[in-house]
Motif scaffolding. Structure first.
Motif, PDB file in Angstrom:
ATOM      1  N   UNK A  20       0.840  -1.187   0.000  1.00  0.00           N
ATOM      2  CA  UNK A  20       0.000   0.000   0.000  1.00  0.00           C
ATOM      3  C   UNK A  20       0.879   1.242   0.000  1.00  0.00           C
ATOM      4  N   UNK A  21       0.489   2.223  -0.785  1.00  0.00           N
ATOM      5  CA  UNK A  21       1.096   3.548  -0.756  1.00  0.00           C
ATOM      6  C   UNK A  21      -0.072   4.512  -0.544  1.00  0.00           C
ATOM      7  N   UNK A  22      -0.106   5.118   0.626  1.00  0.00           N
ATOM      8  CA  UNK A  22      -1.270   5.900   1.060  1.00  0.00           C
ATOM      9  C   UNK A  22      -2.481   4.972   1.023  1.00  0.00           C
ATOM     10  N   UNK A  23      -3.521   5.282   0.284  1.00  0.00           N
ATOM     11  CA  UNK A  23      -4.692   4.402   0.174  1.00  0.00           C
ATOM     12  C   UNK A  23      -4.690   3.621  -1.131  1.00  0.00           C
ATOM     13  N   UNK A  24      -3.561   3.552  -1.795  1.00  0.00           N
ATOM     14  CA  UNK A  24      -3.471   2.907  -3.098  1.00  0.00           C
ATOM     15  C   UNK A  24      -2.827   1.530  -2.968  1.00  0.00           C
ATOM     16  N   UNK A  25      -3.468   0.535  -3.568  1.00  0.00           N
ATOM     17  CA  UNK A  25      -2.959  -0.827  -3.562  1.00  0.00           C
ATOM     18  C   UNK A  25      -2.112  -1.047  -4.809  1.00  0.00           C
ATOM     19  N   UNK A  26      -0.895  -1.518  -4.613  1.00  0.00           N
ATOM     20  CA  UNK A  26       0.016  -1.792  -5.727  1.00  0.00           C
ATOM     21  C   UNK A  26       0.320  -3.288  -5.749  1.00  0.00           C
ATOM     22  N   UNK A  27       0.214  -3.872  -6.924  1.00  0.00           N
ATOM     23  CA  UNK A  27       0.518  -5.286  -7.123  1.00  0.00           C
ATOM     24  C   UNK A  27       1.534  -5.373  -8.250  1.00  0.00           C
ATOM     25  N   UNK A  28       2.658  -6.037  -7.975  1.00  0.00           N
ATOM     26  CA  UNK A  28       3.698  -6.222  -8.991  1.00  0.00           C
ATOM     27  C   UNK A  28       4.060  -7.705  -9.006  1.00  0.00           C
ATOM     28  N   UNK A  29       3.949  -8.305 -10.178  1.00  0.00           N
ATOM     29  CA  UNK A  29       4.288  -9.718 -10.336  1.00  0.00           C
ATOM     30  C   UNK A  29       5.281  -9.845 -11.478  1.00  0.00           C
TER      31      UNK A  29
END
Length: 129
Positions: free
Chosen positions: A60-69
């Motif tokens: 999470x960055x602030x209220x943002x969900x980040x997904x990296x695959x």
């Protein structure tokens, strides 16, 4: 009168929370679908590479969900708009589904290949209430 106003405010708050919960619940299902499709593609591609690894980062960055695959691949010059599976009738829906789900949640999705590594990246904005 005061008790009646309090009850009305309480009922309104409960209704808003119920609506928020329903939206949140549908987003959780969409996020699980996105993650499942991306992992399925990474596992399939990685099966072709001896000793391959799959890197999964969710944060999470602030209220943002980040997904990296990230996964290794033997393919070069991948066309991510088409399936490489021989059975095109039952395959090729995953990335399209990811794009649609991310778009519905007003997020961003990118995927690319460089030096034998495929990287998929999803950002979903304002995920947490």
């Amino acid at each position: 009168m005061l008790l009646s106003m309090h009850n009305e405010m309480l009922l309104k708050s409960l209704e808003e929370n119920r609506k928020s919960y329903e939206v949140w619940k549908s987003e959780i299902h969409a996020i699980a679908s996105v993650l499942g499709n991306l992992l399925d593609n990474a596992i399939t591609a990685g099966a072709e590479v001896s000793g391959s690894n799959i890197e999964v980062n969710i944060y999470m960055v602030n209220n943002n969900l980040c997904i990296k695959i990230c996964n290794q691949t033997v393919s070069e010059h991948i066309d991510f708009t088409q399936t490489s599976a021989p059975d095109r009738l039952r395959h090729g829906i995953g990335l399209r589904s990811v794009r649609n789900s991310v778009q519905k949640m007003d997020g961003e999705f990118s995927i690319g290949e460089r030096d034998g590594v495929v990287t998929a990246f999803v950002t979903l904005y304002n995920v947490c209430p």
